[in-house]
Design an enzyme around this catalytic site. Structure first.
Site, PDB file in Angstrom:
ATOM      1  N   GLU A 146     -48.494 -33.738   6.083  1.00  0.00           N
ATOM      2  CA  GLU A 146     -49.226 -32.468   6.202  1.00  0.00           C
ATOM      3  C   GLU A 146     -49.896 -32.027   4.901  1.00  0.00           C
ATOM      4  OE1 GLU A 146     -46.490 -29.653   7.910  1.00  0.00           O
ATOM      5  OE2 GLU A 146     -46.152 -30.879   9.692  1.00  0.00           O
ATOM      6  N   ASN A 187     -48.762 -38.762   7.615  1.00  0.00           N
ATOM      7  CA  ASN A 187     -48.397 -38.078   8.859  1.00  0.00           C
ATOM      8  C   ASN A 187     -48.944 -36.650   8.860  1.00  0.00           C
ATOM      9  OD1 ASN A 187     -46.741 -38.135  11.366  1.00  0.00           O
ATOM     10  ND2 ASN A 187     -45.562 -36.533  10.348  1.00  0.00           N
ATOM     11  N   HIS A 223     -48.007 -32.502  18.594  1.00  0.00           N
ATOM     12  CA  HIS A 223     -47.359 -31.355  19.243  1.00  0.00           C
ATOM     13  C   HIS A 223     -48.436 -30.725  20.123  1.00  0.00           C
ATOM     14  CE1 HIS A 223     -43.820 -31.694  16.699  1.00  0.00           C
ATOM     15  NE2 HIS A 223     -44.594 -31.727  15.629  1.00  0.00           N
ATOM     16  N   GLU A 251     -44.526 -37.316  16.574  1.00  0.00           N
ATOM     17  CA  GLU A 251     -43.707 -36.123  16.839  1.00  0.00           C
ATOM     18  C   GLU A 251     -44.097 -35.510  18.181  1.00  0.00           C
ATOM     19  OE1 GLU A 251     -43.564 -33.361  13.541  1.00  0.00           O
ATOM     20  OE2 GLU A 251     -43.731 -34.969  12.051  1.00  0.00           O
ATOM     21  N   ASP A 253     -44.389 -33.783  21.564  1.00  0.00           N
ATOM     22  CA  ASP A 253     -43.793 -32.897  22.568  1.00  0.00           C
ATOM     23  C   ASP A 253     -44.941 -32.139  23.231  1.00  0.00           C
ATOM     24  OD1 ASP A 253     -44.345 -30.964  20.554  1.00  0.00           O
ATOM     25  OD2 ASP A 253     -42.257 -30.896  19.917  1.00  0.00           O
TER      26      ASP A 253
END
Length: 339
Positions: A146, A187, A223, A251, A253
């Site tokens: 990030e 990432n 996400h 990651e 979801d």
């Protein structure tokens, strides 16, 4: 084998046979993983059993972050991370490290005072101590996490303030020096909804690659939400693959309550829409060159373990397993994505 799942006809919970009762996520044609909690692995036997049964790759949800591993300048705390790594090794699972450098740091780093050389030494010492500790056990790392802001600029982290943008390349170089066999990833989130941020991320990784910095992959956190346009997801995955690097959906979801409706219930309709979007993500990912398919990792395991309901103070059901550790229609959607 029967699991309670939502009956799409009348929307009530009842036992219905799964279409692929003998398949698990370990049977996917690429690595399928989850981030896991050391505390839940210790305290919840159902959680541990599901992790062992279903996944071929593990990521530490929090146990390998800077503040968890290195809480004081002269103190490292390996306990939780070592337990996750041991579980992975004992059960033949790949272990992916997350993350060496991020904006969230312990207080001692925030309060650290020194010149540029001292800050470079801090960065190098942390990275190389951690990488060396897990050498031979962790096969890949999210080196920098990030570093790009919402506006496409560099995030104003302590690392940027003290070392400038050079900290990113240095982090990859230090990790590579400590273990040349590692696969090293950048990432970040936002690929699937922010063209501005996505472009900045791609420019960053392509620049590192062109400069000969040891970077091997790009992590798309993903996400996302059940109603995210398919075109956005396609752009995220195909543009990442166009770098030629390994692609990790790192990651994953999927919120079904993006409007934070406090009274929302998880209906059969929502379940099927979520399953369809999971299927689309997997299908799109499976279409990129096989040599670039590092894998897909969900962010934790069941709806009851997800960070989303507590963070946003709302009901939500973002993962392929429900809070009772049962497969949801989303699970079948994942399997269907590679048919």
């Amino acid at each position: 084998m029967l699991d309670p799942i939502l009956n799409p006809v009348n929307g009530i919970l009842r036992d219905l046979p799964l279409q692929s009762p003998k398949s698990t996520l370990k049977d996917m044609p690429f690595k399928f993983g989850a981030s896991v909690s050391a505390e839940l692995l210790r305290s919840n036997s159902n959680y541990k059993a599901l992790v062992i049964k279903e996944y071929s790759s593990l990521t530490a949800e929090n146990a390998m972050k800077f503040w968890a591993l290195h809480p004081l300048e002269d103190t490292y705390n390996w306990k939780d991370a070592d337990e996750i790594v041991a579980l992975a090794q004992a059960n033949g699972k790949r272990m992916h490290g997350h993350t060496l450098i991020w904006q969230e740091v312990p207080g001692w780093v925030t309060n650290f005072s020194g010149d540029t050389q001292a800050w470079e030494n801090l960065l190098k010492t942390h990275i190389q101590t951690v990488v060396t500790h897990f050498k031979g056990k962790v096969s890949s790392w999210d080196v920098v996490n990030e570093a790009i802001d919402e506006n496409g600029g560099y995030r104003n982290t302590i690392w940027l303030q003290k070392l400038g943008t050079a900290y990113i390349a240095k982090a990859f170089q230090y990790a590579h020096e400590a273990d040349p066999s590692l696969l090293l990833f950048y990432n970040d989130y936002g690929h699937d909804y922010s063209p501005v941020k996505r472009t900045a991320i791609l420019n960053l990784v392509n620049d590192l690659k062109q400069r000969g910095i040891p970077i091997h992959g790009i992590g798309l956190q993903m996400h996302t939400r059940y109603n995210q346009p398919d075109a956005d997801i396609t752009s995220a995955i195909t543009s990442a693959a166009a770098t030629g690097l390994l692609v990790h959906i790192s990651e994953l979801d999927m919120t079904v309550n993006p409007n934070s409706d406090k009274n929302l219930t998880y209906t059969a309709t929502l379940a099927e829409q979520q399953a369809a979007k999971y299927k689309f993500i997997v299908k799109t990912y499976y279409a990129i060159p096989k040599a670039q398919q590092f894998g897909i990792t969900t962010w934790n395991v069941t709806d009851g373990d997800s960070w989303i309901p507590s963070t946003y103070n709302r009901p939500d059901w973002p993962l392929p397993f429900d809070a009772q550790y049962k497969r949801k229609p989303a699970y079948q959607g994942i399997l269907d994505g590679v048919k």
